[in-house]
Scaffold this active site. Structure first.
Site, short mmCIF file in Angstrom:
data_model
loop_
_atom_site.label_atom_id
_atom_site.label_comp_id
_atom_site.label_asym_id
_atom_site.label_seq_id
_atom_site.Cartn_x
_atom_site.Cartn_y
_atom_site.Cartn_z
N LYS A 53 0.84 -1.20 0.00
CA LYS A 53 0.00 0.00 0.00
C LYS A 53 0.88 1.26 0.00
O LYS A 53 0.62 2.20 -0.74
CB LYS A 53 -0.94 -0.02 1.21
CG LYS A 53 -2.04 -1.06 1.05
CD LYS A 53 -2.80 -1.35 2.33
CE LYS A 53 -3.72 -2.55 2.12
NZ LYS A 53 -4.38 -3.02 3.33
N GLN A 97 -4.55 -1.91 9.37
CA GLN A 97 -4.36 -3.22 8.76
C GLN A 97 -4.94 -4.30 9.67
O GLN A 97 -4.63 -4.36 10.86
CB GLN A 97 -2.85 -3.46 8.53
CG GLN A 97 -2.54 -4.72 7.76
CD GLN A 97 -3.14 -4.73 6.35
OE1 GLN A 97 -3.03 -3.78 5.61
NE2 GLN A 97 -3.77 -5.83 5.99
N ASP A 120 -11.08 2.63 3.75
CA ASP A 120 -11.29 1.18 3.60
C ASP A 120 -12.78 0.85 3.54
O ASP A 120 -13.17 -0.25 3.18
CB ASP A 120 -10.66 0.44 4.80
CG ASP A 120 -9.45 -0.40 4.38
OD1 ASP A 120 -9.24 -0.59 3.17
OD2 ASP A 120 -8.73 -0.85 5.29
#
Ligand code: NAP
Length: 301
Positions: A53, A97, A120
């Site tokens: 990322k 994460q 997200d």
């Protein structure tokens, strides 16, 4: 029939080229888009994902803030970190994460992220938005699948879509997004009886179960579009999806490979969401129009 390949790598490359122009336009107006990535602990797979990322951000000109916290970080400290990032105008997207260590309450942490920075798409507000069709940030993997589907030129409305897998991050949001586009959607999961009797009816079959070889040609309708979200590492180190690619390719009209299908799109859509957030921040510098957040991006997308 041999299916045409839906090339996620190529689409990803094309989208990322477009991002560079958008980043340049932001920079010209004095705004550098920024994504904060929080990693707790040292799970090797998570470290790889975070690394990918951060690298993709750099390639597109998005500034990344990589926050690595030790495994035993107390929840209060994590929440304080999120609050600081929520208030930081240099940060337009925040992601944590997953998976989180067991002492951390995942839902509370995800809901601590500002909905305006939840790139997200895991905050309850954004999840709920999927139900009524006005999510601010669609979750990245299903969002990427939607764009891959669009490259086939297929009209989704009215099609039979079968989603195999009902997780909160892939299967369920995927099903809701395609329902919003007026598909007839069936969701299958591990307790589904006779999976094949559902999959064989699919005009569009989306598989996200994490089970290599789950979908074999006998389970697929002639001419179906097959999207394989699965990523599985076999004992010999090979990465495969959930679909018997070679066999199913002879029945489907379109199919995604693994690797090189859905995988590259997930990170690309994360950057798309971050850029949208940064572009909104720029607009808000010039106007007090907070209503803009209500604008749905999924309708007719
Ligand atoms: P997950 O949380 O483990 O969920 C798997 C889902 O599949 C569950 O709903 C489960 O049913 C269902 N399932 C398991 N075995 C099944 C079977 N035999 N028949 C039908 N359904 C079955 O996994 P996930 O996070 O959604 O990920 C799914 C796969 O996609 C994994 O391989 C993952 O690595 C991959 N993935 C790829 C990307 C990408 O960027 N390409 C992103 C995310 C995930 P129950 O709900 O009944 O347990």
């Amino acid at each position: 029939m041999t299916a045409q390949i839906i090339d996620g790598k190529a689409l990803s490359r094309q989208l990322r080229e477009g991002f560079k122009t958008r980043v340049a336009a932001l920079l010209e107006q004095g705004l550098t888009p920024g994504l904060a990535v929080i990693l707790i602990g040292d799970n090797p797979a998570s470290r790889v994902y975070v690394g990918n990322k951060v690298k993709a951000c750099e390639e597109c000109g998005v500034r990344s803030f990589h926050i690595a916290l030790p495994d035993h970080t107390p929840q209060a400290e994590l929440l304080a970190t999120i609050a600081r990032l929520n208030a930081d105008p240099a940060v337009h997207g925040i992601l944590i994460q997953l998976p989180l260590p067991p002492h951390i309450d995942g839902p509370s942490v995800l809901e601590a992220i500002s909905v305006h920075k939840d790139v997200d798409g895991f905050h309850l507000y954004n999840v709920g938005g999927l139900v009524v069709g006005n999510t601010i940030f669609p979750p990245c993997t299903p969002y990427g699948v939607q764009l891959l589907l669009d490259t086939t030129g297929t009209e989704v409305a009215g099609k039979n879509v079968v989603v195999v897998g009902a997780s909160n991050i892939v299967g369920k949001p995927m099903a809701l997004m395609l329902l919003q586009r007026e598909a007839t959607v069936t969701i299958c999961h591990a307790r589904t009886r006779d999976l094949a009797q559902h999959t064989i009816l699919a005009d569009i079959l989306i598989v996200a179960a994490g089970r290599p070889g789950l979908i074999v040609p006998q389970m697929v309708k002639h001419g179906a579009i097959v999207i394989d979200v699965g990523i599985n590492r076999l004992p010999d180190g090979k990465i495969v999806g959930d679909v018997d690619f070679a066999g199913v390719r002879e029945k489907a009209s379109w199919i995604t490979p693994v690797p090189g299908g859905v995988g590259p799109m997930t990170v690309t859509m994360l950057i798309e969401n971050t850029l949208r957030s940064a572009e909104r921040a720029l607009r808000l510098r010039h106007a007090d129009d907070y209503q803009e957040w209500e604008a749905p991006i999924l309708k007719g997308a």
